[in-house]
Enzyme design. Structure first.
Site, PDB file in Angstrom:
ATOM      1  N   GLY A 232       0.707  -1.194  -0.120  1.00  0.00           N
ATOM      2  CA  GLY A 232       0.076  -0.105   0.020  1.00  0.00           C
ATOM      3  C   GLY A 232       0.880   1.360  -0.003  1.00  0.00           C
ATOM      4  O   GLY A 232       0.364   2.376   0.547  1.00  0.00           O
TER       5      GLY A 232
ATOM      6  N   ASN B 179      10.777   7.359  -7.396  1.00  0.00           N
ATOM      7  CA  ASN B 179       9.585   6.901  -7.738  1.00  0.00           C
ATOM      8  C   ASN B 179       8.418   7.459  -7.129  1.00  0.00           C
ATOM      9  O   ASN B 179       8.285   7.702  -5.969  1.00  0.00           O
ATOM     10  CB  ASN B 179       9.520   5.371  -7.292  1.00  0.00           C
ATOM     11  CG  ASN B 179       8.205   4.386  -7.725  1.00  0.00           C
ATOM     12  OD1 ASN B 179       7.107   4.789  -7.113  1.00  0.00           O
ATOM     13  ND2 ASN B 179       8.284   3.807  -9.103  1.00  0.00           N
TER      14      ASN B 179
ATOM     15  N   CYS C  70      -1.307   3.539  -9.433  1.00  0.00           N
ATOM     16  CA  CYS C  70      -1.870   3.987  -8.323  1.00  0.00           C
ATOM     17  C   CYS C  70      -3.105   4.154  -8.649  1.00  0.00           C
ATOM     18  O   CYS C  70      -3.608   4.617  -9.849  1.00  0.00           O
ATOM     19  CB  CYS C  70      -1.475   5.271  -7.806  1.00  0.00           C
ATOM     20  SG  CYS C  70       0.446   5.222  -7.244  1.00  0.00           S
TER      21      CYS C  70
ATOM     22  N   THR D 146       3.874  -5.079 -11.006  1.00  0.00           N
ATOM     23  CA  THR D 146       3.446  -6.457 -10.639  1.00  0.00           C
ATOM     24  C   THR D 146       2.239  -6.597 -11.511  1.00  0.00           C
ATOM     25  O   THR D 146       1.274  -5.778 -11.776  1.00  0.00           O
ATOM     26  CB  THR D 146       3.020  -6.329  -9.339  1.00  0.00           C
ATOM     27  OG1 THR D 146       2.371  -5.253  -8.868  1.00  0.00           O
ATOM     28  CG2 THR D 146       4.428  -6.074  -8.617  1.00  0.00           C
TER      29      THR D 146
ATOM     30  N   GLY E  91      11.115  -7.780 -14.242  1.00  0.00           N
ATOM     31  CA  GLY E  91       9.860  -8.775 -13.963  1.00  0.00           C
ATOM     32  C   GLY E  91      10.768 -10.153 -13.838  1.00  0.00           C
ATOM     33  O   GLY E  91      11.042 -10.642 -14.790  1.00  0.00           O
TER      34      GLY E  91
END
Length: 310
Positions: free
Chosen positions: A72, A99, A139, A202, A252
């Site tokens: 989160g 980031n 987000c 992800t 990844g």
């Protein structure tokens, strides 16, 4: 002589190994284990304009060949980062990437403006602490029912356009593999002035507790990373690299030097390493050694010789 350096727009990374956001903090903890200055760069823990406490309940859950996370975006907020972390960060001899996330476009813009102002101030002292912004568009958009900005190209376009106008720093857009059209998303980012793209974030995933008869996570779904996603991530990096002229950060499921070589061959300018940092606390230096050994064994002088060969 092996040359591991990688060009990424106006910046040069000393090697292709960049630690991914959310898996390396700001480098301080891992710096007690090995010399993080050997790395090409660090994308720091994801920041938002205001501090966030993160999600309640279980935050991580191991799966076969992967890891689910629902952290989160717990973080101290942009201003606290600039005030407390940057004095340490600017001492690192690598590319330093912030980031940046947000739940409204205004959050993104104001965060970028704060980072821009701080970078300009520190540049006057000869050493800007932040050299690049990586925009996290995964987000949730609170004004669109919580759908992530990075799902639909036209929704993401407005965020990219306004953040691009708010900063002169190199801007990289982190793409979600859950996008309706990830290649179209990357093309849009280039059209709107992004200096590069990074992918993949992800994958949306789930774990059910069959005894409690509910999701393991309070938020129902979580993000899947780790070795399980690598073949899909590699395919997406290859497709995007063929479609845009701006550089690509590939990530990844990277867990070995040969994984990095694969992403370079698929077209990545540099790579990011995430979940493997939890599997191997010396991941950075081990991967660097493996890449060097591969290049020596295969008589490769520079990574440009093999970049994007497919």
């Amino acid at each position: 002589m092996i040359d591991l350096s990688c060009s990424f727009g106006k910046l040069t990374f000393k090697n292709p190994i960049v630690m991914a956001s959310g898996t390396f903090g700001f480098g301080q903890e891992y710096g007690a284990i090995y010399d993080v200055n050997r790395l090409g760069g660090i994308s720091g823990k994801g920041l938002t304009l205001h501090p966030k406490a993160g999600n309640d309940g279980i935050r991580v859950y191991e799966t076969p060949s992967g890891l689910l996370n629902s952290v989160g975006l717990e973080n101290p907020g942009v201003e606290a980062f600039l005030r407390e972390e940057c004095p340490r960060w600017e001492q690192l001899d690598l590319v330093r990437i912030v980031n940046l996330g947000g739940n409204t476009i205004q959050d993104y813009v104001e965060g970028a403006e704060l980072i821009e102002a701080d970078a300009k101030r520190r540049e006057l002292g000869g050493n800007p602490a932040v050299e690049m912004i990586e925009l996290n568009i995964s987000c949730p958009n609170v004004k669109a029912g919580g759908m992530a900005y990075g799902i639909q190209t036209e929704t993401a376009r407005e965020v990219v356009r306004k953040v691009r106008a708010a900063t002169s720093l190199p801007l990289v857009i982190k793409l979600s593999p859950n996008a309706e059209d990830i290649v179209g998303m990357a093309v849009m980012c280039e059209q709107e002035g992004a200096d590069g793209v990074s992918l993949v974030n992800t994958f949306s995933a789930m774990k059910i507790d069959i005894y409690k008869r509910g999701s393991v996570f309070n938020n129902l779904y979580a993000g899947l990373s780790g070795p399980a996603i690598k073949p899909i991530a590699l395919r997406m990096v290859h497709q995007v690299s063929k479609a845009v002229s701006i550089p690509v950060m590939g990530m990844g499921g990277i867990c070995s030097g040969t994984d990095i070589i694969e992403f370079i061959m698929a077209g990545a300018a540099v790579t990011q390493v995430g979940t493997y940092n939890f599997m191997n606390l010396r991941a950075g230096e081990d991967l660097l050694d493996q890449v060097e050994q591969f290049m020596i064994a295969e008589n490769i002088s520079t990574l440009d010789e093999i970049r994007g060969i497919l």
